[in-house]
Design an enzyme around this catalytic site. Sequence first.
Site, PDB file in Angstrom:
ATOM      1  N   SER A  64     -26.834  14.123  -7.646  1.00 31.73           N
ATOM      2  CA  SER A  64     -25.435  14.475  -7.456  1.00 31.73           C
ATOM      3  C   SER A  64     -25.199  15.970  -7.217  1.00 31.73           C
ATOM      4  O   SER A  64     -25.737  16.543  -6.280  1.00 31.73           O
ATOM      5  CB  SER A  64     -24.659  13.950  -8.672  1.00 31.73           C
ATOM      6  OG  SER A  64     -23.304  14.223  -8.547  1.00 31.73           O
ATOM      7  N   ASP A 276     -19.038  16.504  -3.536  1.00 31.93           N
ATOM      8  CA  ASP A 276     -20.248  16.955  -4.227  1.00 31.93           C
ATOM      9  C   ASP A 276     -21.477  16.435  -3.457  1.00 31.93           C
ATOM     10  O   ASP A 276     -21.339  15.823  -2.389  1.00 31.93           O
ATOM     11  CB  ASP A 276     -20.251  16.543  -5.709  1.00 31.93           C
ATOM     12  CG  ASP A 276     -20.491  15.056  -5.898  1.00 31.93           C
ATOM     13  OD1 ASP A 276     -20.262  14.287  -4.940  1.00 31.93           O
ATOM     14  OD2 ASP A 276     -20.922  14.648  -6.995  1.00 31.93           O
ATOM     15  N   ASP A 278     -23.617  14.048  -3.595  1.00 33.48           N
ATOM     16  CA  ASP A 278     -23.822  12.645  -3.204  1.00 33.48           C
ATOM     17  C   ASP A 278     -22.488  11.981  -2.828  1.00 33.48           C
ATOM     18  O   ASP A 278     -22.391  10.758  -2.729  1.00 33.48           O
ATOM     19  CB  ASP A 278     -24.553  11.851  -4.301  1.00 33.48           C
ATOM     20  CG  ASP A 278     -23.786  11.820  -5.615  1.00 33.48           C
ATOM     21  OD1 ASP A 278     -22.899  12.671  -5.821  1.00 33.48           O
ATOM     22  OD2 ASP A 278     -24.064  10.935  -6.444  1.00 33.48           O
ATOM     23  N   GLU A 370     -11.634  11.406 -13.199  1.00 33.44           N
ATOM     24  CA  GLU A 370     -12.029  12.505 -14.061  1.00 33.44           C
ATOM     25  C   GLU A 370     -11.449  13.777 -13.432  1.00 33.44           C
ATOM     26  O   GLU A 370     -11.280  13.845 -12.206  1.00 33.44           O
ATOM     27  CB  GLU A 370     -13.555  12.618 -14.117  1.00 33.44           C
ATOM     28  CG  GLU A 370     -14.208  11.460 -14.848  1.00 33.44           C
ATOM     29  CD  GLU A 370     -15.666  11.729 -15.179  1.00 33.44           C
ATOM     30  OE1 GLU A 370     -16.010  11.671 -16.365  1.00 33.44           O
ATOM     31  OE2 GLU A 370     -16.457  11.992 -14.261  1.00 33.44           O
ATOM     32  N   PRO A 497     -21.209  17.108 -27.122  1.00 32.24           N
ATOM     33  CA  PRO A 497     -22.510  17.322 -26.480  1.00 32.24           C
ATOM     34  C   PRO A 497     -22.484  16.709 -25.085  1.00 32.24           C
ATOM     35  O   PRO A 497     -21.942  15.617 -24.907  1.00 32.24           O
ATOM     36  CB  PRO A 497     -23.482  16.562 -27.393  1.00 32.24           C
ATOM     37  CG  PRO A 497     -22.670  15.585 -28.153  1.00 32.24           C
ATOM     38  CD  PRO A 497     -21.251  16.074 -28.175  1.00 32.24           C
ATOM     39  N   THR A 500     -25.410  14.866 -19.765  1.00 32.76           N
ATOM     40  CA  THR A 500     -26.280  15.076 -18.605  1.00 32.76           C
ATOM     41  C   THR A 500     -27.082  16.369 -18.666  1.00 32.76           C
ATOM     42  O   THR A 500     -28.002  16.565 -17.897  1.00 32.76           O
ATOM     43  CB  THR A 500     -25.454  15.122 -17.293  1.00 32.76           C
ATOM     44  OG1 THR A 500     -24.509  16.179 -17.399  1.00 32.76           O
ATOM     45  CG2 THR A 500     -24.736  13.820 -17.018  1.00 32.76           C
TER      46      THR A 500
HETATM   47  C1  LIG Z   1     -17.026  17.827 -18.099  1.00 32.99           C
HETATM   48  C2  LIG Z   1     -17.677  17.129 -16.983  1.00 32.99           C
HETATM   49  O1  LIG Z   1     -17.335  17.378 -15.815  1.00 32.99           O
HETATM   50  N1  LIG Z   1     -18.632  16.233 -17.295  1.00 32.99           N
HETATM   51  C3  LIG Z   1     -19.349  15.468 -16.277  1.00 32.99           C
HETATM   52  C4  LIG Z   1     -20.818  15.373 -16.628  1.00 32.99           C
HETATM   53  O2  LIG Z   1     -20.924  14.720 -17.873  1.00 32.99           O
HETATM   54  P1  LIG Z   1     -21.359  15.443 -19.242  1.00 32.99           P
HETATM   55  O3  LIG Z   1     -21.616  14.300 -20.193  1.00 32.99           O
HETATM   56  O4  LIG Z   1     -20.201  16.289 -19.611  1.00 32.99           O
HETATM   57  O5  LIG Z   1     -22.560  16.285 -18.925  1.00 32.99           O
HETATM   58  O6  LIG Z   1     -21.490  14.607 -15.632  1.00 32.99           O
HETATM   59  C5  LIG Z   1     -21.021  13.250 -15.550  1.00 32.99           C
HETATM   60  C6  LIG Z   1     -21.878  12.532 -14.532  1.00 32.99           C
HETATM   61  O7  LIG Z   1     -21.775  13.086 -13.267  1.00 32.99           O
HETATM   62  C7  LIG Z   1     -19.537  13.235 -15.189  1.00 32.99           C
HETATM   63  O8  LIG Z   1     -19.089  11.902 -15.171  1.00 32.99           O
HETATM   64  C8  LIG Z   1     -18.753  14.070 -16.200  1.00 32.99           C
HETATM   65  O9  LIG Z   1     -17.424  14.176 -15.829  1.00 32.99           O
HETATM   66 MG   LIG Z   2     -21.799  12.938  -7.671  1.00 31.63          MG
END
Ligand SMILES: CC(=O)N[C@H]1[C@@H](OP(=O)(O)O)O[C@H](CO)[C@@H](O)[C@@H]1O
Ligand SMILES: [Mg+2]
Length: 544
Positions: A64, A276, A278, A370, A497, A500
Amino acid sequence: MDPEAVRKYSALHAKPDGLVLQYGTAGFRTKAERLDHVMFRMGLLAVLRSKQTKSTIGVMVTASHNPEEDNGVKLVDPLGEMLAPSWEEHATCLANAEERDVWRVLMDISEKAAVNLQQEAFVVIGRDTRPSSERLSQSVIDGVTVLGGQFHDYGLLTTPQLHYMVYCRNSSGRYGEATVDGYYQKLSTAFVELTKQAFCGGNEYRSLKVDCANGVGALKLREMEPYFSQGLSVQLFNDGTKGKLNHLCGADFVKSHQRPPQGMEMKSSERCCSFDGDADRIVYYYSDTDGHFHLIDGDKIATLISSFLKELLVEIGESLNIGVVQTAYANGSSTRYLEEVMKVPVYCTKTGVKHLHHKAQEFDVGVYFEANGHGTVLFSKAAEMKIKQLAKELEDKKRKAAQMLANVIDLFNQAAGDAISDMLVIEAILALKGLTVQEWDALYTDLPNRQLKVKVADRQVISTTDAERQAVTPPGLQEAINDLVKKYKLSRAFVRPSGTEDVVRVYAEADSQVSWDSAGEKVGSERLTTEVAGGGGGEKGKLF
Ligand SMILES: CC(=O)N[C@H]1[C@@H](OP(=O)(O)O)O[C@H](CO)[C@@H](O)[C@@H]1O
Ligand SMILES: [Mg+2]
């Protein structure tokens, strides 16, 4: 299914010693050179999942918005949705199994999930434009074939296109034709139909600048353009011919830095957007006559779309319910606007599209986005049938609204958030309503906000509740946040936390620039790094 063959091929895709990875929010993601074994094993797992569900399963090779050197893989379930949680656990287990245990773990999974090993299996594979993706998708294919699965390799695809293919194949073509041409045809026909009535007003809205993050979105949008060019002309930037994937460009960069991508020529008041890497996320923006940059993120996209849909639903006069789903990262102004001005119910889920998608399925019309621009709209089967029926029956004005809704249903990707599909929906709405990008932006004013990433020794010491808005552990953390937040008007802050990355994310918003900087900085650096990280490996939290 030959254990010896699996052992032999598995050894050719050996797991590096001591490497432990987890199927996270968006599958496995890490440096590309660490992923060969994971790809092979996800090929194996996709075969089991296909046998178990008696359906086609998708495997997408992409990381991504992450840097070009990274890569990743995720499985796509029968209706184009994310892999079921119990299979995420199987995926983690298989990816981390030692070489000698791979066959045993496969058999364990088959037993636990009651997989009929005699069943046939079919897997479809797609990949993004990263240099490593072709080789890694070949490893997926090795995994599929060694377990006797059939496959179709689509080669380069956007992530949402792969979701679309899976959904088409499992709905016997009812959702659409499982080819890229089928995808282009379906979306473009709906877009052209939808925007027909808008063109009486002239063509001034009909051009858009698109930053493609140097990713697969550029190739696919260029291929698709001739299908919809009578309704929209797109000018592509960062199309992959020179720059690096996601480097200083793309939706994630624009959203998190709140500035334009490199390589895009923006004139004042021009409508621009970024995909983005992908092409499953999109954000819009423009620069005003004073040269100030204005970001229109997923929250404002959700607002535009839901107000358009709500008007049409009122017009047809059926009692179809609509709901909007957001995460804790949604700007407080957007939530207030949706609830108080538009009178639409808003729900908050945990971060990660699967949570939003799941919640949105509860409504006749479920809008989810989101803040970072990943989202779509889901229509229940019953709502779709009713709308398509009304489009044929009702008297004039109502029929027109029902026909518009019917086209909107076809234009949205019902399987996953999709930058191309969302872009066409947004362009259609702006054209139909005669809205400029500034008028859209003026729906409400975002509360100033900031996100921090903080590196800590063990991010899992933080656990949360209430859709990640409240910290449960470590003790005292939530109280400290509450004390800080109390000092500022309209303020809100939370920590969680990341699913990803190996970081803790901190979010803060308040009613003025001054407040959020100090609130964000305090929650981020002081409390987290000195106390929570316990001094072991914590770095000073920095704004990014
Ligand atoms: C704050 C933020 O943008 N978090 C992103 C990010 O997740 P985190 O769990 O925050 O690392 O990556 C995800 C997958 O792409 C997306 O769904 C999500 O919105
Ligand atoms: Mg993506």
